[in-house]
Design a protein around this motif. Structure first.
Motif, PDB file in Angstrom:
ATOM      1  N   ALA A  73       2.977  -5.278  -9.215  1.00 25.85           N
ATOM      2  CA  ALA A  73       1.633  -5.858  -9.240  1.00 25.85           C
ATOM      3  C   ALA A  73       0.984  -5.811  -7.867  1.00 25.85           C
ATOM      4  CB  ALA A  73       1.704  -7.293  -9.755  1.00 25.85           C
ATOM      5  N   LEU A  74       1.781  -6.061  -6.829  1.00 27.90           N
ATOM      6  CA  LEU A  74       1.233  -6.039  -5.473  1.00 27.90           C
ATOM      7  C   LEU A  74       0.817  -4.636  -5.049  1.00 27.90           C
ATOM      8  CD1 LEU A  74       3.636  -8.565  -3.714  1.00 27.90           C
ATOM      9  CD2 LEU A  74       1.185  -8.857  -4.123  1.00 27.90           C
ATOM     10  N   ASP A  75       1.471  -3.614  -5.615  1.00 23.18           N
ATOM     11  CA  ASP A  75       1.035  -2.247  -5.336  1.00 23.18           C
ATOM     12  C   ASP A  75      -0.411  -2.039  -5.769  1.00 23.18           C
ATOM     13  OD1 ASP A  75       3.352  -1.417  -4.154  1.00 23.18           O
ATOM     14  OD2 ASP A  75       4.126  -0.336  -5.901  1.00 23.18           O
ATOM     15  N   GLN A  76      -0.797  -2.761  -6.822  1.00 23.63           N
ATOM     16  CA  GLN A  76      -2.165  -2.654  -7.334  1.00 23.63           C
ATOM     17  C   GLN A  76      -3.105  -3.661  -6.682  1.00 23.63           C
ATOM     18  OE1 GLN A  76      -2.635  -0.111  -9.434  1.00 23.63           O
ATOM     19  NE2 GLN A  76      -0.421   0.267  -9.234  1.00 23.63           N
ATOM     20  N   GLN A  77      -2.535  -4.639  -5.966  1.00 26.99           N
ATOM     21  CA  GLN A  77      -3.350  -5.682  -5.321  1.00 26.99           C
ATOM     22  C   GLN A  77      -2.906  -5.867  -3.874  1.00 26.99           C
ATOM     23  OE1 GLN A  77      -3.534  -9.316  -7.837  1.00 26.99           O
ATOM     24  NE2 GLN A  77      -2.282  -8.145  -9.276  1.00 26.99           N
ATOM     25  N   GLU A  79      -4.408  -6.373  -1.262  1.00 30.69           N
ATOM     26  CA  GLU A  79      -5.173  -7.373  -0.495  1.00 30.69           C
ATOM     27  C   GLU A  79      -4.559  -8.761  -0.588  1.00 30.69           C
ATOM     28  OE1 GLU A  79      -6.590  -7.395  -4.666  1.00 30.69           O
ATOM     29  OE2 GLU A  79      -6.172  -5.842  -3.170  1.00 30.69           O
ATOM     30  N   VAL A  80      -3.684  -8.988  -1.589  1.00 37.81           N
ATOM     31  CA  VAL A  80      -3.089 -10.306  -1.769  1.00 37.81           C
ATOM     32  C   VAL A  80      -2.314 -10.728  -0.541  1.00 37.81           C
ATOM     33  CG1 VAL A  80      -1.390 -11.618  -3.092  1.00 37.81           C
ATOM     34  CG2 VAL A  80      -2.990 -10.109  -4.274  1.00 37.81           C
TER      35      VAL A  80
END
Length: 306
Positions: A73-77, A79-80
């Motif tokens: 999920a972080l690969d897609q986000q 900016e988190v």
């Protein structure tokens, strides 16, 4: 700064993996849990993975992650993490031991509720791989530390089953991950019976508060229930009793045992689970392992692990 435990061979170059990167993603994994396959080598506690064969690679193994893997999920986000302190730690290595008795049962242990990672979860024995430690060395150390078990020499065989990308907390809705491991799952087939092995078990109360043995029918039924493909084939009265650390046997309920047990043995973690990350899609029994990993040949137990 400590040497990276995990390296990926990408475009012919060795590159370390940062804490926030998805290992499966870097290896070209698509959507879903997999499995995908990777070529591997392990030397002096450093694991090298690649999508393509490379000099020194001794195994081609399946690798998986949960559908809700936070690093995917972080690969897609990306900016988190911009507003959060970054860790300079890379991805750690761990080993899980699927210990199978001669009468075809598999050992699971329940982690104590006071542990920081995955409290109260049913899992195979295992843990963090120390620097310069080999796979079996780590697995047998953890088996001894958690269960007090030491296997007699020349009375077991082993095969490396696959890799599982693990995070804790296991999903972003629980918060940003603080731990990132790649777990190597090892099937250890003992020539001793469940009764012989259980007679020597002395669990470490700081890490384990109960243990149980799952037979092939229970493992298969739990896995089929959890992945949603079949109707449950057994009910709470069919589940084995677990043994608390004091030796007392306790009843189990379907809704408290099956999701954790499945997480430990099949890697399909459901929305019903209340605690901890899942483990690889590995049932620990030869027929079930081959069903899940059809490319794996379990007759070659004499092959070295990496």
């Amino acid at each position: 700064m400590a040497a990276a435990r995990l390296l990926l061979r990408l475009a012919g170059r060795l590159e370390s993996v940062s804490f926030t990167q998805s290992v499966c993603g870097l290896l070209g994994a698509g959507q879903g849990p997999g499995p995908w396959h990777t070529h591997c080598s392990l030397e002096r506690g450093q694991l090298v993975l690649s999508r393509n064969p490379f000099p020194g690679a001794s195994e081609r193994l399946p690798i998986q992650r949960p559908l809700f893997c936070p690093f995917a999920a972080l690969d897609q986000q990306p900016e988190v993490y911009k507003t959060e302190p970054l860790t300079n730690r890379g991805v750690d290595l761990g080993v899980a031991v699927i210990l199978q008795s001669s009468d075809q049962t598999v050992l699971l242990t329940r982690r104590t509720c006071t542990l920081r990672i995955s409290p109260n979860l049913w899992v195979p024995p295992g843990g963090h791989m120390e620097p310069d430690e080999e796979i079996l060395e780590c697995g047998f150390r953890e088996l001894s530390e958690e269960c007090g078990l030491q296997l007699p020499k020349n009375q077991f065989s082993c095969v490396l089953l696959g890799l599982w990308e693990s995070a804790y907390p296991p999903r972003l809705s629980w918060g940003l991950p603080k731990y990132h491991h790649l777990i190597l799952y090892v099937l250890v087939i003992s020539e001793e019976s469940q009764e012989q092995l259980q007679a020597r078990i002395q669990v470490n109360p700081n890490e384990v508060n109960a243990f149980m043995w799952l037979g092939p029918d229970v493992v298969a039924a739990v896995a089929a229930t959890e992945d949603g493909t079949k109707t449950p084939g057994l009910f709470s009265q069919d589940l084995p009793l677990s043994v608390c650390r004091g030796g007392q046997r306790e009843d189990q309920r379907w809704n408290q045992v099956c999701p954790p047990a499945l997480a430990a043995t099949s890697g399909q973690m459901s929305e019903r689970m209340e605690h901890g990350p899942s483990a690889p899609q590995t049932l620990g029994l030869e027929s079930e392992v081959q069903h899940l990993f059809p490319s794996l040949t379990l007759t070659e137990h004499s092959q070295p692990l990496l």
